[in-house]
Every structure is written in structure tokens, then in C-alpha cells.
Design a protein around this motif. Structure first.
Motif, PDB file in Angstrom:
ATOM      1  N   THR A 183      66.580 -42.980 -78.313  1.00  0.00           N
ATOM      2  CA  THR A 183      66.693 -44.399 -77.977  1.00  0.00           C
ATOM      3  C   THR A 183      65.367 -44.934 -77.445  1.00  0.00           C
ATOM      4  O   THR A 183      64.937 -46.026 -77.816  1.00  0.00           O
ATOM      5  N   ALA A 184      64.723 -44.163 -76.599  1.00  0.00           N
ATOM      6  CA  ALA A 184      63.426 -44.586 -76.052  1.00  0.00           C
ATOM      7  C   ALA A 184      62.392 -44.729 -77.166  1.00  0.00           C
ATOM      8  O   ALA A 184      61.605 -45.682 -77.188  1.00  0.00           O
ATOM      9  N   GLY A 185      62.385 -43.792 -78.108  1.00  0.00           N
ATOM     10  CA  GLY A 185      61.451 -43.875 -79.228  1.00  0.00           C
ATOM     11  C   GLY A 185      61.715 -45.086 -80.103  1.00  0.00           C
ATOM     12  O   GLY A 185      60.784 -45.765 -80.546  1.00  0.00           O
ATOM     13  N   ALA A 186      62.994 -45.382 -80.353  1.00  0.00           N
ATOM     14  CA  ALA A 186      63.336 -46.548 -81.167  1.00  0.00           C
ATOM     15  C   ALA A 186      62.909 -47.842 -80.474  1.00  0.00           C
ATOM     16  O   ALA A 186      62.364 -48.749 -81.120  1.00  0.00           O
ATOM     17  N   LEU A 187      63.134 -47.919 -79.170  1.00  0.00           N
ATOM     18  CA  LEU A 187      62.725 -49.118 -78.432  1.00  0.00           C
ATOM     19  C   LEU A 187      61.213 -49.289 -78.428  1.00  0.00           C
ATOM     20  O   LEU A 187      60.698 -50.401 -78.563  1.00  0.00           O
ATOM     21  N   CYS A 188      60.493 -48.185 -78.284  1.00  0.00           N
ATOM     22  CA  CYS A 188      59.023 -48.259 -78.326  1.00  0.00           C
ATOM     23  C   CYS A 188      58.539 -48.705 -79.698  1.00  0.00           C
ATOM     24  O   CYS A 188      57.613 -49.516 -79.810  1.00  0.00           O
ATOM     25  N   SER A 189      59.170 -48.184 -80.744  1.00  0.00           N
ATOM     26  CA  SER A 189      58.785 -48.579 -82.104  1.00  0.00           C
ATOM     27  C   SER A 189      59.058 -50.056 -82.335  1.00  0.00           C
ATOM     28  O   SER A 189      58.227 -50.768 -82.914  1.00  0.00           O
ATOM     29  N   ALA A 247      56.472 -52.077 -80.528  1.00  0.00           N
ATOM     30  CA  ALA A 247      55.172 -52.027 -81.211  1.00  0.00           C
ATOM     31  C   ALA A 247      55.179 -52.934 -82.442  1.00  0.00           C
ATOM     32  O   ALA A 247      54.205 -53.671 -82.689  1.00  0.00           O
ATOM     33  N   VAL A 248      56.256 -52.914 -83.219  1.00  0.00           N
ATOM     34  CA  VAL A 248      56.336 -53.768 -84.407  1.00  0.00           C
ATOM     35  C   VAL A 248      56.335 -55.234 -83.994  1.00  0.00           C
ATOM     36  O   VAL A 248      55.643 -56.060 -84.597  1.00  0.00           O
ATOM     37  N   ALA A 249      57.099 -55.584 -82.960  1.00  0.00           N
ATOM     38  CA  ALA A 249      57.134 -56.972 -82.497  1.00  0.00           C
ATOM     39  C   ALA A 249      55.754 -57.418 -82.008  1.00  0.00           C
ATOM     40  O   ALA A 249      55.324 -58.540 -82.292  1.00  0.00           O
ATOM     41  N   ALA A 250      55.067 -56.541 -81.290  1.00  0.00           N
ATOM     42  CA  ALA A 250      53.722 -56.884 -80.805  1.00  0.00           C
ATOM     43  C   ALA A 250      52.752 -57.054 -81.966  1.00  0.00           C
ATOM     44  O   ALA A 250      51.932 -57.979 -81.970  1.00  0.00           O
ATOM     45  N   LEU A 251      52.836 -56.176 -82.958  1.00  0.00           N
ATOM     46  CA  LEU A 251      51.953 -56.305 -84.114  1.00  0.00           C
ATOM     47  C   LEU A 251      52.225 -57.591 -84.883  1.00  0.00           C
ATOM     48  O   LEU A 251      51.299 -58.262 -85.333  1.00  0.00           O
ATOM     49  N   LEU A 252      53.493 -57.935 -85.033  1.00  0.00           N
ATOM     50  CA  LEU A 252      53.814 -59.178 -85.740  1.00  0.00           C
ATOM     51  C   LEU A 252      53.358 -60.398 -84.946  1.00  0.00           C
ATOM     52  O   LEU A 252      52.880 -61.372 -85.518  1.00  0.00           O
ATOM     53  N   ALA A 253      53.517 -60.337 -83.634  1.00  0.00           N
ATOM     54  CA  ALA A 253      53.126 -61.471 -82.809  1.00  0.00           C
ATOM     55  C   ALA A 253      51.608 -61.629 -82.741  1.00  0.00           C
ATOM     56  O   ALA A 253      51.100 -62.751 -82.690  1.00  0.00           O
ATOM     57  N   LEU A 254      50.893 -60.531 -82.743  1.00  0.00           N
ATOM     58  CA  LEU A 254      49.441 -60.594 -82.581  1.00  0.00           C
ATOM     59  C   LEU A 254      48.676 -60.621 -83.897  1.00  0.00           C
ATOM     60  O   LEU A 254      47.474 -60.842 -83.894  1.00  0.00           O
ATOM     61  N   SER A 255      49.359 -60.367 -85.011  1.00  0.00           N
ATOM     62  CA  SER A 255      48.646 -60.341 -86.290  1.00  0.00           C
ATOM     63  C   SER A 255      48.265 -61.759 -86.697  1.00  0.00           C
ATOM     64  O   SER A 255      49.011 -62.705 -86.469  1.00  0.00           O
ATOM     65  N   PRO A 256      47.107 -61.893 -87.291  1.00  0.00           N
ATOM     66  CA  PRO A 256      46.702 -63.234 -87.726  1.00  0.00           C
ATOM     67  C   PRO A 256      47.550 -63.650 -88.922  1.00  0.00           C
ATOM     68  O   PRO A 256      47.749 -62.893 -89.860  1.00  0.00           O
ATOM     69  N   HIS A 257      48.089 -64.850 -88.845  1.00  0.00           N
ATOM     70  CA  HIS A 257      48.897 -65.363 -89.943  1.00  0.00           C
ATOM     71  C   HIS A 257      47.977 -66.027 -90.953  1.00  0.00           C
ATOM     72  O   HIS A 257      47.099 -66.806 -90.592  1.00  0.00           O
TER      73      HIS A 257
END
Length: 166
Positions: A65-71, A74-84
Motif C-alpha cells: 500500500t505504501a509503495g502504491a501511494l508513493c507511485s 510521483a505520477v501526480a507530481a510528474l503530471l502537475a510539474l510537466s510542461p504542457h
């Protein structure tokens, strides 16, 4: 002669030495059963459990569960910070009507502010489409295209909708 400062070489009490020797002799012949040591070790382990390390305190499902939450984080942060990637067209597209695009020729603010607009049908040469960003094939560049034009009150074209591009 016994030195007061040196107590390591002092001769033991003979009476005490005699009793300790008898005790040693009796204990030398005694042996505990094999299971006693095992039971004593288990009792000791229950009384003083091993301290588990921080990563051993979580069970396998908790780690999953901890690994899934971290993943997910990380995906949410990458999507939020990636240049559109911004899609830029020579002129903004307003809408689509039966597959034909309604293309603004003037700013959207001007079109919205225009109080008295009208739509007229027109025949446009294909070469005029190149100026608004529509690809034109040189083989049929001299042909005309049916279009609907949105005109302002003063007659200036605000937008065009291509009715037939074939």
C-alpha cells in the motif's frame, strides 16, 4: 606477607575453599535434560523480544500500500510539474460544424463584443485558405470552396466556417 593494596593474589579462606570445591565436584556430575536449554531460551525470548528495525514493523500488504501511494504521488507530481505542450494555430478555432471548422479571423474578444453580426455564404478561392492556416494542395489551388462568413456590422469578416473543403 599480604600487601594491603594487592588483593588479586590474596589467599582465599581455606574453609570457604573446601566448601566451594565440594560444590564443584557435585555439580560436575549433574547434567540438565536437553529440552531445558531450549525452553529457557524461548522463555528468555518471550520476556525480552528482539527489537525490530523500523522497516520490519510493517507487514507485506502495508508495504504494498505504501509503495502504491508513493507511485501515485510521483505520477501526480510528474503530471502537475510537466510542461504542457501548447497547441498554437495561426488563428483560433471556435467550433466544429459537421466536420467543418469555424475559424476566428479576428480576436475572440472583438467577436464577443460585436453587437450586430450576420452570417453570409460565400465562395472563397483555395489560395485564401492558406492565409488562415488550412493546408492547400497546389494541384487544386485555383478551385473555390463554399464557406459561411461571420461579418461585423461594418462588413469586416470576423470568422469563417468552411462548408465544403473537397
Amino acid at each position: 606477607m599480604i600487601d594491603d593494596k594487592d588483593t588479586t593474589h590474596a589467599t582465599p579462606d581455606p574453609l570457604l575453599e573446601q566448601h566451594l570445591g565440594a560444590l564443584r565436584a557435585e555439580l560436575a556430575g549433574m547434567h540438565a535434560p536437553r529440552c531445558v536449554e531450549k525452553e529457557l531460551m524461548q522463555a528468555f525470548a518471550r520476556q525480552f523480544p528482539k527489537k525490530r528495525r523500523w522497516y520490519q514493523r510493517l507487514s507485506l500488504p502495508q508495504w504494498g500500500t505504501a509503495g502504491a501511494l508513493c507511485s501515485l504521488t510521483a505520477v501526480a507530481a510528474l503530471l502537475a510539474l510537466s510542461p504542457h505542450r501548447a497547441v498554437t494555430v495561426g488563428t483560433p478555432v471556435l467550433g466544429v460544424d459537421k466536420g467543418a471548422a469555424f475559424i476566428a479571423l479576428d480576436s475572440l474578444e472583438r467577436i464577443e463584443q460585436e453587437p450586430d453580426t450576420r452570417v453570409i455564404e460565400a465562395e472563397l478561392p483555395r489560395t485564401a485558405l492558406a492565409s488562415i492556416g488550412v493546408p492547400v494542395d497546389p494541384a487544386n489551388a485555383s478551385a473555390t470552396v463554399r464557406a459561411e462568413m461571420l461579418l461585423a456590422a461594418d462588413g469586416q469578416p470576423l470568422a469563417v466556417r468552411l462548408s465544403d473543403t473537397e
